[in-house]
Design an enzyme around this catalytic site. Structure first.
Site, PDB file in Angstrom:
ATOM      1  N   CYS A 122     -10.780 -38.745  62.799  1.00 37.14           N
ATOM      2  CA  CYS A 122     -10.455 -39.106  64.183  1.00 37.14           C
ATOM      3  C   CYS A 122     -11.139 -40.394  64.625  1.00 37.14           C
ATOM      4  O   CYS A 122     -10.788 -40.951  65.667  1.00 37.14           O
ATOM      5  CB  CYS A 122     -10.829 -37.973  65.124  1.00 37.14           C
ATOM      6  N   HIS A 258     -11.901 -40.620  72.127  1.00 40.12           N
ATOM      7  CA  HIS A 258     -10.981 -39.866  71.284  1.00 40.12           C
ATOM      8  C   HIS A 258     -10.524 -38.618  72.043  1.00 40.12           C
ATOM      9  O   HIS A 258     -11.333 -37.930  72.659  1.00 40.12           O
ATOM     10  CB  HIS A 258     -11.703 -39.485  69.982  1.00 40.12           C
ATOM     11  N   ASN A 289      -4.523 -33.355  70.020  1.00 38.17           N
ATOM     12  CA  ASN A 289      -5.450 -34.213  69.261  1.00 38.17           C
ATOM     13  C   ASN A 289      -4.690 -34.858  68.101  1.00 38.17           C
ATOM     14  O   ASN A 289      -4.379 -34.190  67.125  1.00 38.17           O
ATOM     15  CB  ASN A 289      -6.611 -33.355  68.752  1.00 38.17           C
TER      16      ASN A 289
HETATM   17  C1  LIG Z   1     -11.745 -24.968  69.731  1.00 40.83           C
HETATM   18  C2  LIG Z   1     -12.380 -24.792  71.101  1.00 40.83           C
HETATM   19  C3  LIG Z   1     -11.383 -25.140  72.199  1.00 40.83           C
HETATM   20  C4  LIG Z   1     -12.754 -23.314  71.262  1.00 40.83           C
HETATM   21  O1  LIG Z   1     -13.407 -23.140  72.493  1.00 40.83           O
HETATM   22  P1  LIG Z   1     -14.791 -22.371  72.536  1.00 40.83           P
HETATM   23  O2  LIG Z   1     -15.180 -22.306  73.952  1.00 40.83           O
HETATM   24  O3  LIG Z   1     -15.737 -23.028  71.588  1.00 40.83           O
HETATM   25  O4  LIG Z   1     -14.349 -20.946  72.028  1.00 40.83           O
HETATM   26  P2  LIG Z   1     -15.059 -19.945  71.019  1.00 40.83           P
HETATM   27  O5  LIG Z   1     -14.631 -20.266  69.631  1.00 40.83           O
HETATM   28  O6  LIG Z   1     -16.545 -19.896  71.300  1.00 40.83           O
HETATM   29  O7  LIG Z   1     -14.407 -18.609  71.460  1.00 40.83           O
HETATM   30  C5  LIG Z   1     -14.580 -18.077  72.768  1.00 40.83           C
HETATM   31  C6  LIG Z   1     -13.731 -16.851  72.932  1.00 40.83           C
HETATM   32  O8  LIG Z   1     -12.327 -17.213  72.917  1.00 40.83           O
HETATM   33  C7  LIG Z   1     -11.635 -16.496  71.885  1.00 40.83           C
HETATM   34  N1  LIG Z   1     -10.647 -17.385  71.288  1.00 40.83           N
HETATM   35  C8  LIG Z   1     -10.833 -18.267  70.273  1.00 40.83           C
HETATM   36  N2  LIG Z   1      -9.689 -18.934  70.037  1.00 40.83           N
HETATM   37  C9  LIG Z   1      -8.799 -18.482  70.936  1.00 40.83           C
HETATM   38  C10 LIG Z   1      -7.469 -18.803  71.198  1.00 40.83           C
HETATM   39  N3  LIG Z   1      -6.813 -19.754  70.499  1.00 40.83           N
HETATM   40  N4  LIG Z   1      -6.831 -18.156  72.194  1.00 40.83           N
HETATM   41  C11 LIG Z   1      -7.467 -17.216  72.929  1.00 40.83           C
HETATM   42  N5  LIG Z   1      -8.756 -16.869  72.708  1.00 40.83           N
HETATM   43  C12 LIG Z   1      -9.401 -17.495  71.736  1.00 40.83           C
HETATM   44  C13 LIG Z   1     -12.711 -16.102  70.905  1.00 40.83           C
HETATM   45  O9  LIG Z   1     -12.309 -14.952  70.179  1.00 40.83           O
HETATM   46  C14 LIG Z   1     -13.883 -15.831  71.813  1.00 40.83           C
HETATM   47  O10 LIG Z   1     -13.731 -14.549  72.388  1.00 40.83           O
HETATM   48  P3  LIG Z   1     -15.013 -13.618  72.715  1.00 40.83           P
HETATM   49  O11 LIG Z   1     -15.797 -14.395  73.725  1.00 40.83           O
HETATM   50  O12 LIG Z   1     -14.379 -12.385  73.235  1.00 40.83           O
HETATM   51  O13 LIG Z   1     -15.715 -13.465  71.402  1.00 40.83           O
HETATM   52  C15 LIG Z   1     -13.639 -25.641  71.241  1.00 40.83           C
HETATM   53  O14 LIG Z   1     -14.661 -25.165  70.418  1.00 40.83           O
HETATM   54  C16 LIG Z   1     -13.407 -27.071  70.916  1.00 40.83           C
HETATM   55  O15 LIG Z   1     -12.624 -27.757  71.552  1.00 40.83           O
HETATM   56  N6  LIG Z   1     -14.131 -27.624  69.929  1.00 40.83           N
HETATM   57  C17 LIG Z   1     -14.068 -29.000  69.565  1.00 40.83           C
HETATM   58  C18 LIG Z   1     -12.780 -29.219  68.906  1.00 40.83           C
HETATM   59  C19 LIG Z   1     -12.567 -30.648  68.635  1.00 40.83           C
HETATM   60  O16 LIG Z   1     -12.765 -31.461  69.488  1.00 40.83           O
HETATM   61  N7  LIG Z   1     -12.160 -30.930  67.447  1.00 40.83           N
HETATM   62  C20 LIG Z   1     -11.778 -32.175  67.033  1.00 40.83           C
HETATM   63  C21 LIG Z   1     -12.910 -32.971  66.631  1.00 40.83           C
HETATM   64  S1  LIG Z   1     -12.204 -34.433  66.054  1.00 40.83           S
END
Ligand SMILES: CC(C)(COP(=O)(O)OP(=O)(O)OC[C@H]1O[C@@H](n2cnc3c(N)ncnc32)[C@H](O)[C@@H]1OP(=O)(O)O)[C@@H](O)C(=O)NCCC(=O)NCCS
Length: 333
Positions: A122, A258, A289
């Site tokens: 990215c 980004h 993304n």
């Molecule tokens: C992916 C992302 C949106 C997930 O959000 P998060 O707040 O970290 O979520 P978590 O993985 O901690 O999960 C939180 C809860 O949501 C749930 N969950 C995870 N994915 C889910 C989805 N797609 N839909 C619904 N619920 C979901 C999990 O099971 C968890 O539930 P719990 O609290 O009951 O255990 C976030 O981590 C993110 O944006 N990360 C960076 C990604 C990024 O920028 N990547 C590119 C880099 S170039």
């Protein structure tokens, strides 16, 4: 010993034109939620994404790149023959060799320029801009075409709750050329290979093919640590890019990070203490993304909508698999 002649280039470099290509297939959250047991509300709240574009079979990496590049070249006011180097940043051209850049250069009608691919995920577009700026100033090329292009839908498992709603497709391009005044600030870039496991393909293609039931080596991401890393460390590097360019947030007009997650964009804007007048890119809402394509696509949209205009100061900061990052301050073309 006879001294070697050294090349010299332009005094300064700047971006002369930007272009983008948005694939035709619009995929709203509603098309994904059942596949990953999610909801439109969860996706919007956690990522800021409402819809994204996934390319059709005809919208290949080469086709999208050529469309974006044609626009950038036309807006730069140069002819394809003047381009001395084509750099394509992509992780979704699925041939290790040959690179896609020579074929793109050929289709564009360039005159046999240097042409190669880079893999910086990215952050690839900002890497290519930095390299282009250095080449123009060193005299290695008069004009450099920097392309960021991805078809991440080919590498994303639609059943993976951590990635299916995030990754998307598109292309963006920029022409870097000579300038009388500095138009591309010093790059701040680096890598943290110790965190390579956080975003990666599950296995190599060879390992995937050795399986009894081969499947694509999907992209995998441990989202939470990536989220925390991006939200905090990137503000520090973005500030460093401002400092190295000799400007402050008050001098900025546009912030184009980004487009990884709307909440990361918000966190960066907050930590950098961006003043009200600085317009912040929000292309993530409708594009998801798009990795290396996200910054040129976001800037192009801001220019089209009048949020960014020629001569404005823009701050880029990008980060991704590696982990790697790169950012710089640029003058909007
Ligand atoms: C992916 C992302 C949106 C997930 O959000 P998060 O707040 O970290 O979520 P978590 O993985 O901690 O999960 C939180 C809860 O949501 C749930 N969950 C995870 N994915 C889910 C989805 N797609 N839909 C619904 N619920 C979901 C999990 O099971 C968890 O539930 P719990 O609290 O009951 O255990 C976030 O981590 C993110 O944006 N990360 C960076 C990604 C990024 O920028 N990547 C590119 C880099 S170039």
């Amino acid at each position: 010993m006879t001294a070697l002649a050294a090349s010299t280039g332009a005094a300064h470099a700047r971006i002369l034109g930007i272009g983008g290509y948005r694939p035709s297939r619009v995929i709203p959250n509603s098309e994904i939620v059942d596949l990953i047991d999610s909801s439109d509300e969860w996706i919007q709240t956690r990522s800021g994404i409402r819809e994204r574009r996934w390319a059709t079979p005809e919208e290949t990496v080469q086709m999208m790149s050529v469309e974006a590049a044609r626009k950038a070249i036309e807006r730069a006011g140069i002819a394809p023959e003047q381009i001395g180097c084509v750099i394509v940043s992509t992780v979704s051209h699925h041939l290790a060799t040959p690179a896609i850049a020579p074929m793109i250069a050929d289709e564009l009608g360039c005159d046999h320029p240097a042409a190669f691919d880079i893999s910086a995920a990215c952050a690839g577009f900002c890497h290519a801009i930095a390299m282009g700026s250095d080449m123009v100033r060193a005299g290695s090329a008069s004009y450099v075409l920097a392309i960021g292009v991805e078809r991440l839908s080919d590498m994303t498992d639609v059943h993976d709750r951590g990635t299916a709603f995030i990754f998307a497709d598109g292309a963006g391009a920029a022409v870097v050329g000579p300038s009388d005044t500095p138009g591309i600030g010093p790059v701040v870039w680096g890598s943290e290979g110790e965190q390579a496991e956080l975003i990666r393909q599950k296995v190599s293609w060879l390992e995937a093919l050795a399986e009894d039931e081969p499947e694509v080596p999907w992209l995998m991401m441990n989202g939470n640590p990536v989220f925390r890393w991006a939200s905090f460390a990137m503000a520090k590097y973005a500030q460093e890019a401002l400092d190295r360019a000799g400007v402050s947030v008050d001098d900025l007009d546009v912030f184009v990070p980004h487009q990884a997650n709307g909440r990361i964009v918000d966190a960066l804007a907050r930590t950098l203490k961006l003043p009200e007048h600085v317009k912040v890119a929000r292309d993530i809402e409708t594009m998801g993304n798009t990795s290396a394509a996200s910054i040129p696509l976001a800037l192009e949209r801001m220019m089209e909508q009048g949020e960014a205009k020629s001569g404005d100061l823009a701050l880029f900061i990008a980060f991704g698999a590696g982990l790697v990052y790169a950012g710089q301050v640029v003058v909007v073309p």
